[in-house]
Design an enzyme around this catalytic site. Structure first.
Site, PDB file in Angstrom:
ATOM      1  N   ASP A 161       0.544  -1.322   0.229  1.00 32.47           N
ATOM      2  CA  ASP A 161       0.316   0.227   0.058  1.00 32.47           C
ATOM      3  C   ASP A 161       0.798   1.201  -0.160  1.00 32.47           C
ATOM      4  O   ASP A 161       0.745   2.160  -0.692  1.00 32.47           O
ATOM      5  CB  ASP A 161      -1.109  -0.452   0.799  1.00 32.47           C
ATOM      6  CG  ASP A 161      -1.158  -1.304   0.972  1.00 32.47           C
ATOM      7  OD1 ASP A 161      -2.941  -1.285   0.523  1.00 32.47           O
ATOM      8  OD2 ASP A 161      -0.983  -2.115   1.690  1.00 32.47           O
ATOM      9  N   HIS A 189      -4.152  -3.471   5.846  1.00 34.11           N
ATOM     10  CA  HIS A 189      -4.548  -3.935   4.475  1.00 34.11           C
ATOM     11  C   HIS A 189      -6.023  -4.151   3.788  1.00 34.11           C
ATOM     12  O   HIS A 189      -5.892  -5.391   3.828  1.00 34.11           O
ATOM     13  CB  HIS A 189      -2.873  -5.342   4.514  1.00 34.11           C
ATOM     14  CG  HIS A 189      -3.419  -5.551   3.308  1.00 34.11           C
ATOM     15  ND1 HIS A 189      -2.718  -4.505   1.742  1.00 34.11           N
ATOM     16  CD2 HIS A 189      -3.155  -7.018   2.406  1.00 34.11           C
ATOM     17  CE1 HIS A 189      -2.674  -5.720   0.935  1.00 34.11           C
ATOM     18  NE2 HIS A 189      -2.705  -6.526   1.015  1.00 34.11           N
TER      19      HIS A 189
HETATM   20  P1  NAX Z   1      -1.063 -18.292  -4.321  1.00 36.02           P
HETATM   21  O1  NAX Z   1      -2.611 -19.427  -4.038  1.00 36.02           O
HETATM   22  O2  NAX Z   1      -0.703 -18.435  -5.861  1.00 36.02           O
HETATM   23  O3  NAX Z   1      -0.071 -19.659  -3.361  1.00 36.02           O
HETATM   24  C1  NAX Z   1      -0.566 -19.643  -2.166  1.00 36.02           C
HETATM   25  C2  NAX Z   1       0.550 -20.135  -1.613  1.00 36.02           C
HETATM   26  O4  NAX Z   1       0.027 -21.007  -0.561  1.00 36.02           O
HETATM   27  C3  NAX Z   1      -0.863 -22.111  -2.041  1.00 36.02           C
HETATM   28  O5  NAX Z   1       0.718 -22.717  -2.746  1.00 36.02           O
HETATM   29  C4  NAX Z   1      -1.079 -22.924  -1.000  1.00 36.02           C
HETATM   30  O6  NAX Z   1      -0.580 -24.325  -1.671  1.00 36.02           O
HETATM   31  C5  NAX Z   1      -0.163 -22.450   0.227  1.00 36.02           C
HETATM   32  N1  NAX Z   1      -0.744 -22.355   1.136  1.00 36.02           N
HETATM   33  C6  NAX Z   1      -2.447 -22.134   1.385  1.00 36.02           C
HETATM   34  N2  NAX Z   1      -2.384 -22.673   2.685  1.00 36.02           N
HETATM   35  C7  NAX Z   1      -0.883 -22.919   2.937  1.00 36.02           C
HETATM   36  C8  NAX Z   1       0.094 -23.107   5.000  1.00 36.02           C
HETATM   37  N3  NAX Z   1      -1.231 -23.659   6.189  1.00 36.02           N
HETATM   38  N4  NAX Z   1       0.594 -23.695   4.502  1.00 36.02           N
HETATM   39  C9  NAX Z   1       1.795 -23.816   4.011  1.00 36.02           C
HETATM   40  N5  NAX Z   1       1.507 -23.163   2.331  1.00 36.02           N
HETATM   41  C10 NAX Z   1       0.230 -22.935   1.925  1.00 36.02           C
HETATM   42  O7  NAX Z   1      -1.516 -16.991  -3.807  1.00 36.02           O
HETATM   43  P2  NAX Z   1      -0.348 -15.680  -4.064  1.00 36.02           P
HETATM   44  O8  NAX Z   1      -1.166 -15.151  -5.181  1.00 36.02           O
HETATM   45  O9  NAX Z   1       1.362 -16.296  -3.737  1.00 36.02           O
HETATM   46  O10 NAX Z   1      -1.403 -14.835  -2.036  1.00 36.02           O
HETATM   47  C11 NAX Z   1      -0.310 -15.347  -1.065  1.00 36.02           C
HETATM   48  C12 NAX Z   1      -1.666 -14.858   0.084  1.00 36.02           C
HETATM   49  O11 NAX Z   1      -0.372 -13.066  -0.256  1.00 36.02           O
HETATM   50  C13 NAX Z   1      -2.371 -13.944  -0.064  1.00 36.02           C
HETATM   51  O12 NAX Z   1      -3.305 -14.477   1.345  1.00 36.02           O
HETATM   52  C14 NAX Z   1      -3.330 -12.970  -0.755  1.00 36.02           C
HETATM   53  O13 NAX Z   1      -4.288 -12.376  -0.360  1.00 36.02           O
HETATM   54  C15 NAX Z   1      -2.329 -12.216  -0.596  1.00 36.02           C
HETATM   55  N6  NAX Z   1      -1.444 -10.854  -0.633  1.00 36.02           N
HETATM   56  C16 NAX Z   1      -1.038  -9.995   0.787  1.00 36.02           C
HETATM   57  C17 NAX Z   1      -0.916  -8.378  -0.723  1.00 36.02           C
HETATM   58  C18 NAX Z   1      -0.175  -7.334   1.439  1.00 36.02           C
HETATM   59  O14 NAX Z   1      -0.439  -6.406   1.011  1.00 36.02           O
HETATM   60  N7  NAX Z   1      -0.719  -8.212   2.724  1.00 36.02           N
HETATM   61  C19 NAX Z   1      -0.273  -8.046  -1.258  1.00 36.02           C
HETATM   62  C20 NAX Z   1      -0.711 -10.146  -2.803  1.00 36.02           C
HETATM   63  C21 NAX Z   1      -1.580 -10.703  -1.946  1.00 36.02           C
HETATM   64  O15 NAX Z   1      -2.538 -10.425  -2.286  1.00 36.02           O
END
Ligand code: NAX
Length: 327
Positions: A161, A189
């Site tokens: 942000d 966020h």
């Molecule tokens: P993806 O769905 O591409 O990747 C997430 C990965 O996490 C998957 O491979 C899944 O198998 C794994 N996973 C799920 N549960 C797990 C657990 N308990 N232990 C270990 N691994 C686990 O998502 P991605 O685009 O990489 O985004 C990841 C997270 O970041 C999401 O929650 C998303 O909303 C969040 N974001 C946060 C942002 C921020 O500014 N704070 C911005 C970007 C993003 O949207």
């Protein structure tokens, strides 16, 4: 040469993981002289573990001089062993028909377990960054689940942000992003975050005076920054990944190596500053030095800013009330 440090990353086979791991291994996060051991966590699911192996093959193929070791894990209790840094990226995304409460509950389960694992096995001074959404509340849950670790070592990512706001101000003023100092982002966020350029300067001049347009602030700037994530999804068909990974690198690098007095934004547990109740994981302007962050205190909060802060605080309190019974 320096002793390697351990860096745990969850969700390592995901989109953000793919944009993040190579930069950590190349030294962009902790310095070009700091070897790292990557401790990578994915869900135990066979497909996820196989994808993780593929990412590790590519990391091998980069032959990074600073990559001193690499491990794949399916359990937080081994993944977080002795870790010095933990980047909690993996989270449960909202599925079709899933209510907000279900999403909060699913993530509460993940971050309770991961907080407990950090509490049990991580370095006693582990620095934790939560990226997975809802990031502030997930960080709060992890902190509450790790009573033996310092509260202040749990943080949430507001840096994307912050960087989005910098780029909008640069575009508006026609000045380079690097010239903009003293920007603050308050709160959650989420689209309710309050990006605040009232104190910002460019070459010593006030950004607020340069822009001099309260309607632009309210009707263009804040909605653009707040809804930027949705705009990226709309354009790319996928959520922000490289920019999110970049923000995570910025957050950890600045925390570990310092900001030379410059302000950045981190989501950190409140100690009551600016009237935010204790423990709320809130975006604040901070400076970092010697591996510690310090809140920028004593800033004047005008009426409009107070309204914005109240709104994002109310949202966070709603989220945190929604998970209290699960902690
Ligand atoms: P993806 O769905 O591409 O990747 C997430 C990965 O996490 C998957 O491979 C899944 O198998 C794994 N996973 C799920 N549960 C797990 C657990 N308990 N232990 C270990 N691994 C686990 O998502 P991605 O685009 O990489 O985004 C990841 C997270 O970041 C999401 O929650 C998303 O909303 C969040 N974001 C946060 C942002 C921020 O500014 N704070 C911005 C970007 C993003 O949207």
């Amino acid at each position: 040469s320096k002793k390697p440090v351990r860096v745990a990353v969850t969700g390592a086979a995901g989109q953000i993981g793919y944009a993040l791991l190579f930069r950590i291994a190349s030294g962009e996060m902790l310095g070009k002289d700091q070897p790292v051991i990557l401790q990578l966590l994915e869900i135990p699911d066979e497909k996820a573990q196989k994808a993780l192996k593929g990412v590790m093959m590519e990391l091998d193929d980069c032959a990074f001089p600073l990559l001193a070791g690499m491990e794949a894990h399916g359990d937080a209790n081994t993944a977080f062993k002795d870790t010095d840094y933990a980047l909690l990226v993996g989270a449960r995304p909202r599925g079709p028909g899933m209510e907000r409460a279900d999403l909060l509950a699913a993530n509460a389960q993940i971050f309770t377990a991961q907080g407990k694992a950090l509490n049990a096995v991580a370095s006693r001074n582990v620095r934790v960054l939560v990226v997975g959404n809802p990031a502030n509340t997930n960080a709060y849950i992890a902190m509450k689940s790790a009573p033996d670790l310092p509260r202040k070592n749990f943080t949430a990512m507001l840096r994307l942000d912050h960087n989005r706001a910098l780029s909008q101000i640069a575009a508006k003023t026609g000045k380079p992003v690097s010239s903009i100092k003293k920007l603050a982002v308050w709160g959650n966020h989420s689209p309710t975050m309050y990006a605040d350029y009232r104190f910002a300067t460019i070459d010593g001049a006030s950004v607020k005076d340069m822009i001099n347009d309260d309607a632009w602030n309210r009707d263009v700037f804040l909605p653009t920054v707040g809804k930027r994530g949705a705009a990226i999804i709309e354009a790319r068909g996928l959520s922000s990944a490289a920019s999110a990974a970049n923000a995570a690198i910025d957050h950890m690098r600045d925390w570990a190596l310092g900001t030379n007095g410059e302000w950045v934004t981190m989501g950190v547990p409140s100690n009551g500053e600016y009237g935010i109740p204790k423990d709320i994981m809130f975006g604040y302007p901070v400076t970092c030095e010697g591996g510690e962050y310090k809140l920028v205190e004593g800033l004047a909060i005008d009426e409009f800013s107070q309204q914005c802060i109240n709104k994002t605080l109310a949202e966070l309190q709603g989220e945190q009330d929604g998970v209290k019974h699960l902690l």
